[in-house]
Design a protein around this motif. Structure first.
Motif, PDB file in Angstrom:
ATOM      1  N   ILE A  10       0.846  -1.199   0.000  1.00 42.26           N
ATOM      2  CA  ILE A  10       0.000   0.000   0.000  1.00 42.26           C
ATOM      3  C   ILE A  10       0.879   1.246   0.000  1.00 42.26           C
ATOM      4  O   ILE A  10       0.614   2.199  -0.742  1.00 42.26           O
ATOM      5  N   ARG A  11       1.917   1.254   0.796  1.00 42.22           N
ATOM      6  CA  ARG A  11       2.856   2.399   0.807  1.00 42.22           C
ATOM      7  C   ARG A  11       3.497   2.588  -0.562  1.00 42.22           C
ATOM      8  O   ARG A  11       3.620   3.708  -1.055  1.00 42.22           O
ATOM      9  N   ARG A  12       3.902   1.489  -1.179  1.00 50.07           N
ATOM     10  CA  ARG A  12       4.519   1.584  -2.509  1.00 50.07           C
ATOM     11  C   ARG A  12       3.551   2.139  -3.540  1.00 50.07           C
ATOM     12  O   ARG A  12       3.909   2.994  -4.353  1.00 50.07           O
ATOM     13  N   LEU A  13       2.323   1.609  -3.535  1.00 50.47           N
ATOM     14  CA  LEU A  13       1.318   2.103  -4.483  1.00 50.47           C
ATOM     15  C   LEU A  13       1.030   3.579  -4.250  1.00 50.47           C
ATOM     16  O   LEU A  13       0.927   4.360  -5.197  1.00 50.47           O
ATOM     17  N   LEU A  44      -5.691  -2.504  -9.341  1.00 55.64           N
ATOM     18  CA  LEU A  44      -5.794  -1.414  -8.375  1.00 55.64           C
ATOM     19  C   LEU A  44      -7.154  -1.293  -7.696  1.00 55.64           C
ATOM     20  O   LEU A  44      -7.316  -0.489  -6.774  1.00 55.64           O
ATOM     21  N   GLN A  45      -8.132  -2.073  -8.105  1.00 56.51           N
ATOM     22  CA  GLN A  45      -9.494  -1.904  -7.603  1.00 56.51           C
ATOM     23  C   GLN A  45      -9.569  -1.853  -6.076  1.00 56.51           C
ATOM     24  O   GLN A  45     -10.143  -0.922  -5.505  1.00 56.51           O
ATOM     25  N   GLN A  46      -9.027  -2.829  -5.404  1.00 53.68           N
ATOM     26  CA  GLN A  46      -9.111  -2.857  -3.943  1.00 53.68           C
ATOM     27  C   GLN A  46      -8.308  -1.725  -3.313  1.00 53.68           C
ATOM     28  O   GLN A  46      -8.722  -1.151  -2.293  1.00 53.68           O
ATOM     29  N   PHE A  47      -7.186  -1.384  -3.896  1.00 55.56           N
ATOM     30  CA  PHE A  47      -6.394  -0.243  -3.409  1.00 55.56           C
ATOM     31  C   PHE A  47      -7.214   1.034  -3.518  1.00 55.56           C
ATOM     32  O   PHE A  47      -7.256   1.838  -2.581  1.00 55.56           O
ATOM     33  N   TRP A  48      -7.879   1.234  -4.673  1.00 56.65           N
ATOM     34  CA  TRP A  48      -8.703   2.435  -4.847  1.00 56.65           C
ATOM     35  C   TRP A  48      -9.797   2.512  -3.788  1.00 56.65           C
ATOM     36  O   TRP A  48     -10.069   3.582  -3.249  1.00 56.65           O
ATOM     37  N   TYR A  53      -9.912   6.235  -3.437  1.00 55.68           N
ATOM     38  CA  TYR A  53      -9.803   6.654  -4.834  1.00 55.68           C
ATOM     39  C   TYR A  53     -10.906   6.067  -5.717  1.00 55.68           C
ATOM     40  O   TYR A  53     -10.775   6.043  -6.943  1.00 55.68           O
ATOM     41  N   ALA A  54     -11.991   5.598  -5.111  1.00 56.40           N
ATOM     42  CA  ALA A  54     -13.043   4.940  -5.895  1.00 56.40           C
ATOM     43  C   ALA A  54     -13.663   5.875  -6.926  1.00 56.40           C
ATOM     44  O   ALA A  54     -13.946   5.460  -8.051  1.00 56.40           O
ATOM     45  N   GLY A  86     -17.878  -2.741  -9.195  1.00 51.65           N
ATOM     46  CA  GLY A  86     -17.377  -2.939  -7.840  1.00 51.65           C
ATOM     47  C   GLY A  86     -17.093  -1.625  -7.134  1.00 51.65           C
ATOM     48  O   GLY A  86     -17.395  -1.458  -5.946  1.00 51.65           O
ATOM     49  N   LEU A  87     -16.530  -0.677  -7.869  1.00 45.27           N
ATOM     50  CA  LEU A  87     -16.259   0.639  -7.287  1.00 45.27           C
ATOM     51  C   LEU A  87     -17.561   1.374  -6.972  1.00 45.27           C
ATOM     52  O   LEU A  87     -17.686   2.015  -5.918  1.00 45.27           O
ATOM     53  N   ALA A  88     -18.532   1.279  -7.885  1.00 45.81           N
ATOM     54  CA  ALA A  88     -19.836   1.917  -7.646  1.00 45.81           C
ATOM     55  C   ALA A  88     -20.502   1.314  -6.404  1.00 45.81           C
ATOM     56  O   ALA A  88     -21.056   2.039  -5.566  1.00 45.81           O
TER      57      ALA A  88
END
Length: 157
Positions: A10-13, A44-48, A53-54, A86-88
């Motif tokens: 997560i830090r790297r992303l 990146l979906q779960q990171f967003w 960041y969704a 998924g983001l919605a």
């Protein structure tokens, strides 16, 4: 150990977010293969979702769906719809989530990708449950479980 690895990634992303945005932007504007944008979105979906960041991810998926080469590729189109849905869902926009996931499901069924079909069914079931359609949610989850049992993921053991 796994939690430490996750925190490190997560830090790297987060430290590379501007570069990731630039790469996706270049892909969507045609300076690179547009499929890169969709592949990165899947990763990146779960990171967003986790990092807030969704909204940005949803905007990017809408843009990706408008790119002719993505729109004409059932596989890329299905992935963009899945990520967008998924983001919605993560933001409580169940109308857009349901629309995107239902369209994704049609594509994934036509592609005959069982695991991906089960994932779309399961995510769509969550949206259906949240919107009060428990019967359809249960039916979708049962079908997803049956598919996973058939392909032997061990999900139902």
């Amino acid at each position: 150990m796994q939690g430490q690895d996750q925190a490190e990634w997560i830090r790297r992303l987060e430290s590379e977010i501007d570069n990731l945005r630039a790469a996706i932007g270049l892909a969507l504007e045609g300076s690179a293969d547009p499929f890169i944008a969709v592949k990165m979105a899947v990763a990146l979906q779960q990171f967003w979702i986790l990092r807030g960041y969704a909204t940005e991810g949803r905007k990017l998926m809408r843009a990706a769906l408008a790119v002719p080469s993505i729109a004409s590729s059932e596989r890329a189109h299905a992935w963009a719809l899945y990520v967008g849905g998924g983001l919605a869902e993560s933001q409580g926009d169940y109308g857009e989530a349901r629309d995107m996931l239902e369209r994704c499901l049609v594509l994934r069924r036509s592609l005959a990708t069982p695991f991906d079909t089960a994932a779309a069914l399961s995510t769509l079931s969550l949206v259906r449950l949240r919107t009060g359609d428990a019967v359809a949610a249960e039916e979708g989850e049962r079908e997803a479980l049956r598919i996973l049992q058939e392909i032997g993921t061990g999900a139902a053991n």
